[in-house]
Design a protein around this motif. Structure first.
Motif, PDB file in Angstrom:
ATOM      1  N   GLN A  51      -1.590  -2.442   3.813  1.00 15.74           N
ATOM      2  CA  GLN A  51      -1.576  -3.483   2.722  1.00 15.74           C
ATOM      3  C   GLN A  51      -1.624  -5.080   3.231  1.00 15.74           C
ATOM      4  O   GLN A  51      -2.248  -5.877   2.535  1.00 15.74           O
ATOM      5  CB  GLN A  51      -0.455  -3.416   1.981  1.00 15.74           C
ATOM      6  N   TRP A  62      -3.728  -5.912   5.532  1.00 15.24           N
ATOM      7  CA  TRP A  62      -5.202  -6.513   6.006  1.00 15.24           C
ATOM      8  C   TRP A  62      -6.226  -5.466   5.414  1.00 15.24           C
ATOM      9  O   TRP A  62      -7.294  -6.061   5.124  1.00 15.24           O
ATOM     10  CB  TRP A  62      -5.232  -6.472   7.527  1.00 15.24           C
ATOM     11  N   ALA A  93      -6.342  -3.434   2.080  1.00 17.02           N
ATOM     12  CA  ALA A  93      -6.477  -3.526   0.725  1.00 17.02           C
ATOM     13  C   ALA A  93      -5.301  -4.344   0.093  1.00 17.02           C
ATOM     14  O   ALA A  93      -4.300  -4.574   0.577  1.00 17.02           O
ATOM     15  CB  ALA A  93      -6.349  -1.892   0.354  1.00 17.02           C
ATOM     16  N   ASP A  94      -5.680  -4.800  -1.142  1.00 14.32           N
ATOM     17  CA  ASP A  94      -4.749  -5.503  -1.905  1.00 14.32           C
ATOM     18  C   ASP A  94      -3.431  -4.838  -2.160  1.00 14.32           C
ATOM     19  O   ASP A  94      -2.209  -5.399  -1.921  1.00 14.32           O
ATOM     20  CB  ASP A  94      -5.144  -6.060  -3.107  1.00 14.32           C
ATOM     21  N   ASN A  95      -3.299  -3.740  -2.127  1.00 13.41           N
ATOM     22  CA  ASN A  95      -2.353  -2.655  -2.440  1.00 13.41           C
ATOM     23  C   ASN A  95      -2.385  -1.261  -2.093  1.00 13.41           C
ATOM     24  O   ASN A  95      -3.411  -0.698  -2.163  1.00 13.41           O
ATOM     25  CB  ASN A  95      -1.885  -2.798  -4.035  1.00 13.41           C
ATOM     26  N   LYS A 123      -6.020  -0.087  -3.551  1.00 13.50           N
ATOM     27  CA  LYS A 123      -6.542  -1.078  -4.537  1.00 13.50           C
ATOM     28  C   LYS A 123      -6.954  -2.308  -4.172  1.00 13.50           C
ATOM     29  O   LYS A 123      -6.355  -3.100  -3.066  1.00 13.50           O
ATOM     30  CB  LYS A 123      -5.256  -1.328  -5.430  1.00 13.50           C
ATOM     31  N   TRP A 124      -8.183  -2.721  -4.747  1.00 13.27           N
ATOM     32  CA  TRP A 124      -8.799  -4.078  -4.371  1.00 13.27           C
ATOM     33  C   TRP A 124      -9.268  -4.442  -5.823  1.00 13.27           C
ATOM     34  O   TRP A 124     -10.079  -4.022  -6.415  1.00 13.27           O
ATOM     35  CB  TRP A 124     -10.068  -3.850  -3.584  1.00 13.27           C
ATOM     36  N   ASP A 125      -8.652  -5.708  -5.844  1.00 15.02           N
ATOM     37  CA  ASP A 125      -9.110  -6.311  -7.211  1.00 15.02           C
ATOM     38  C   ASP A 125      -9.184  -5.396  -8.445  1.00 15.02           C
ATOM     39  O   ASP A 125      -8.104  -4.908  -8.683  1.00 15.02           O
ATOM     40  CB  ASP A 125     -10.484  -7.126  -7.280  1.00 15.02           C
ATOM     41  N   GLU A 179     -10.175   0.894  -7.553  1.00 18.87           N
ATOM     42  CA  GLU A 179      -9.079   1.673  -6.920  1.00 18.87           C
ATOM     43  C   GLU A 179      -9.522   2.982  -6.476  1.00 18.87           C
ATOM     44  O   GLU A 179     -10.518   3.427  -7.045  1.00 18.87           O
ATOM     45  CB  GLU A 179      -8.092   2.101  -8.065  1.00 18.87           C
ATOM     46  N   GLN A 205     -12.346  -7.611   7.296  1.00 21.34           N
ATOM     47  CA  GLN A 205     -11.116  -6.788   7.355  1.00 21.34           C
ATOM     48  C   GLN A 205     -10.462  -6.810   8.677  1.00 21.34           C
ATOM     49  O   GLN A 205      -9.181  -7.108   8.801  1.00 21.34           O
ATOM     50  CB  GLN A 205     -11.006  -5.482   6.780  1.00 21.34           C
ATOM     51  N   ASP A 255      -8.912 -10.221   9.274  1.00 15.62           N
ATOM     52  CA  ASP A 255      -7.641 -10.141   8.607  1.00 15.62           C
ATOM     53  C   ASP A 255      -6.587  -9.524   9.471  1.00 15.62           C
ATOM     54  O   ASP A 255      -5.418 -10.105   9.660  1.00 15.62           O
ATOM     55  CB  ASP A 255      -7.673  -9.586   7.261  1.00 15.62           C
TER      56      ASP A 255
END
Length: 130
Positions: free
Chosen positions: A31, A33, A35-37, A48-50, A53, A119, A122
């Motif tokens: 999480q 780096w 995906a968002d969640n 989850k990205w934006d 899912e 990614q 990040d």
């Protein structure tokens, strides 16, 4: 739908393999780096990205070395596609790299590679490898 093409990318990372493994194998690490969640229930991971899912099953892992996720469909059945993150360490120099194995449709290959580059950038910032 086009068949997807398998590709590999290798990124040098200034990190210990042990630290890097935490960031590629745990929901909290991913999480930071990837995906968002990221959530996990047993062997299933939800990324989850934006507004999108995706679900994947932890297919295999070797502690401190690699992890492989196989994408699943809406009924949690394995698809033929996966992504693998493998830590490589040079025996002599002790340089560490992260090998990414993934699939993309032919027309999306350059974009997919660029996404991984962003990614991994990040990831390097998160672990202080820049």
């Amino acid at each position: 739908m086009d068949n997807k093409i398998r590709y590999e990318l290798e990124f040098p990372i200034h990190s210990s393999p042990q630290l890097l493994y935490q960031y590629i194998s745990t929901p909290s690490g991913l999480q930071e780096w990837f995906a968002d969640n990221v959530n996990s229930r047993g062997e299933f991971f939800t990324f989850k990205w934006d507004d999108s899912e995706e679900r994947a099953r932890l297919f295999s892992k070797k502690n401190g070395e690699k992890i492989k996720f196989r994408w699943v469909d809406s009924e949690n059945k394995d698809t033929e596609y996966y992504f693998e993150l493998r830590i490589l360490e040079d025996d002599i120099t002790k340089d560490v790299s992260l090998m990414v194995v993934d699939f993309a449709e032919h027309d999306d290959l350059d974009e997919a590679k660029m996404l991984w580059e962003n990614q991994i950038s990040d990831l390097k910032h998160v672990i202080g490898s820049v």
